[in-house]
Design a protein around this motif. Structure first.
Motif, PDB file in Angstrom:
ATOM      1  N   LEU A  14     -17.356  -8.306 -12.247  1.00 42.84           N
ATOM      2  CA  LEU A  14     -17.372  -7.288 -13.310  1.00 42.84           C
ATOM      3  C   LEU A  14     -18.233  -6.090 -12.917  1.00 42.84           C
ATOM      4  O   LEU A  14     -17.845  -4.936 -13.144  1.00 42.84           O
ATOM      5  N   PHE A  15     -19.403  -6.345 -12.352  1.00 42.86           N
ATOM      6  CA  PHE A  15     -20.265  -5.238 -11.932  1.00 42.86           C
ATOM      7  C   PHE A  15     -19.610  -4.410 -10.832  1.00 42.86           C
ATOM      8  O   PHE A  15     -19.667  -3.181 -10.859  1.00 42.86           O
ATOM      9  N   VAL A  16     -18.977  -5.074  -9.884  1.00 42.56           N
ATOM     10  CA  VAL A  16     -18.297  -4.349  -8.806  1.00 42.56           C
ATOM     11  C   VAL A  16     -17.180  -3.494  -9.391  1.00 42.56           C
ATOM     12  O   VAL A  16     -17.026  -2.319  -9.038  1.00 42.56           O
ATOM     13  N   MET A  17     -16.387  -4.072 -10.301  1.00 41.82           N
ATOM     14  CA  MET A  17     -15.294  -3.310 -10.921  1.00 41.82           C
ATOM     15  C   MET A  17     -15.821  -2.122 -11.720  1.00 41.82           C
ATOM     16  O   MET A  17     -15.174  -1.082 -11.779  1.00 41.82           O
ATOM     17  N   SER A  18     -17.002  -2.241 -12.313  1.00 42.23           N
ATOM     18  CA  SER A  18     -17.551  -1.125 -13.091  1.00 42.23           C
ATOM     19  C   SER A  18     -18.062  -0.005 -12.194  1.00 42.23           C
ATOM     20  O   SER A  18     -18.097   1.146 -12.601  1.00 42.23           O
ATOM     21  N   LEU A  20     -16.814   0.671  -8.978  1.00 44.35           N
ATOM     22  CA  LEU A  20     -15.790   1.229  -8.095  1.00 44.35           C
ATOM     23  C   LEU A  20     -15.248   2.580  -8.545  1.00 44.35           C
ATOM     24  O   LEU A  20     -15.086   3.471  -7.712  1.00 44.35           O
ATOM     25  N   PRO A  21     -14.952   2.802  -9.837  1.00 45.29           N
ATOM     26  CA  PRO A  21     -14.460   4.132 -10.220  1.00 45.29           C
ATOM     27  C   PRO A  21     -15.444   5.257  -9.880  1.00 45.29           C
ATOM     28  O   PRO A  21     -15.035   6.322  -9.425  1.00 45.29           O
ATOM     29  N   ARG A  28     -13.735  10.902  -3.482  1.00 47.99           N
ATOM     30  CA  ARG A  28     -12.562  11.767  -3.569  1.00 47.99           C
ATOM     31  C   ARG A  28     -12.940  13.218  -3.835  1.00 47.99           C
ATOM     32  O   ARG A  28     -12.437  14.128  -3.192  1.00 47.99           O
ATOM     33  N   THR A  29     -13.842  13.454  -4.778  1.00 49.77           N
ATOM     34  CA  THR A  29     -14.161  14.828  -5.197  1.00 49.77           C
ATOM     35  C   THR A  29     -15.318  15.442  -4.420  1.00 49.77           C
ATOM     36  O   THR A  29     -15.459  16.660  -4.402  1.00 49.77           O
ATOM     37  N   ARG A  30     -16.160  14.595  -3.839  1.00 47.71           N
ATOM     38  CA  ARG A  30     -17.377  15.054  -3.163  1.00 47.71           C
ATOM     39  C   ARG A  30     -18.305  15.821  -4.106  1.00 47.71           C
ATOM     40  O   ARG A  30     -19.142  16.601  -3.667  1.00 47.71           O
ATOM     41  N   ASP A  31     -18.142  15.602  -5.393  1.00 47.27           N
ATOM     42  CA  ASP A  31     -18.975  16.268  -6.402  1.00 47.27           C
ATOM     43  C   ASP A  31     -19.999  15.274  -6.924  1.00 47.27           C
ATOM     44  O   ASP A  31     -19.679  14.405  -7.718  1.00 47.27           O
ATOM     45  N   TYR A  69     -24.644  -3.535  -4.223  1.00 42.77           N
ATOM     46  CA  TYR A  69     -25.539  -2.482  -4.719  1.00 42.77           C
ATOM     47  C   TYR A  69     -26.207  -1.731  -3.568  1.00 42.77           C
ATOM     48  O   TYR A  69     -26.368  -0.513  -3.629  1.00 42.77           O
ATOM     49  N   LEU A  70     -26.619  -2.455  -2.536  1.00 41.58           N
ATOM     50  CA  LEU A  70     -27.237  -1.791  -1.382  1.00 41.58           C
ATOM     51  C   LEU A  70     -26.280  -0.791  -0.748  1.00 41.58           C
ATOM     52  O   LEU A  70     -26.656   0.355  -0.483  1.00 41.58           O
ATOM     53  N   VAL A  71     -25.055  -1.223  -0.515  1.00 40.42           N
ATOM     54  CA  VAL A  71     -24.069  -0.344   0.119  1.00 40.42           C
ATOM     55  C   VAL A  71     -23.707   0.822  -0.798  1.00 40.42           C
ATOM     56  O   VAL A  71     -23.662   1.977  -0.370  1.00 40.42           O
ATOM     57  N   ALA A  72     -23.466   0.528  -2.087  1.00 37.40           N
ATOM     58  CA  ALA A  72     -23.059   1.574  -3.032  1.00 37.40           C
ATOM     59  C   ALA A  72     -24.148   2.632  -3.199  1.00 37.40           C
ATOM     60  O   ALA A  72     -23.869   3.836  -3.154  1.00 37.40           O
TER      61      ALA A  72
END
Length: 110
Positions: A14-18, A20-21, A28-31, A69-72
């Motif tokens: 669930l945490f990973v799915m939350s 990912l967006p 994608r946007t680099r913003d 979390y470390l990678v993200a």
């Protein structure tokens, strides 16, 4: 698999799915203008310190979650530093009266 490990696996998913967006949009946007360097740096530092605790535990879902979390957080910091506008870029002039950016004004036809 006991109930605690099952709950850990489900919550990790669930945490990973939350997250990912957010990661996909940032890639994608680099913003990343809505993020601050201080917050991203503190998050990474906290994750590194927390790693001492997490990796002292037996292997399980918490390792996967914390690894994510470390990678993200590292990706978000790297992207923030890579895609930020230059630190000393001139800011658009503003009208002192209403704070409107001069560049945003539509020229009048009259």
């Amino acid at each position: 698999m006991d109930l605690a490990v099952f709950a850990g696996v489900v919550s990790t998913g669930l945490f990973v799915m939350s997250y990912l967006p957010m990661l996909l949009k940032a890639a994608r946007t680099r913003d990343l203008s809505s993020y601050s360097l201080g917050n991203l740096a503190t998050t990474n530092l906290g994750n590194l310190v927390y790693s001492v605790y997490v990796f002292s535990l037996p292997f399980g879902p918490i390792w996967l979650l914390h690894g994510f979390y470390l990678v993200a957080s590292a990706l978000m910091l790297l992207w923030f530093l890579r895609y930020r506008p230059t630190w000393n870029a001139p800011r658009p002039a503003t009208d002192a009266q209403d704070g409107e950016r001069v560049l945003d004004r539509v020229p009048s036809t009259s």
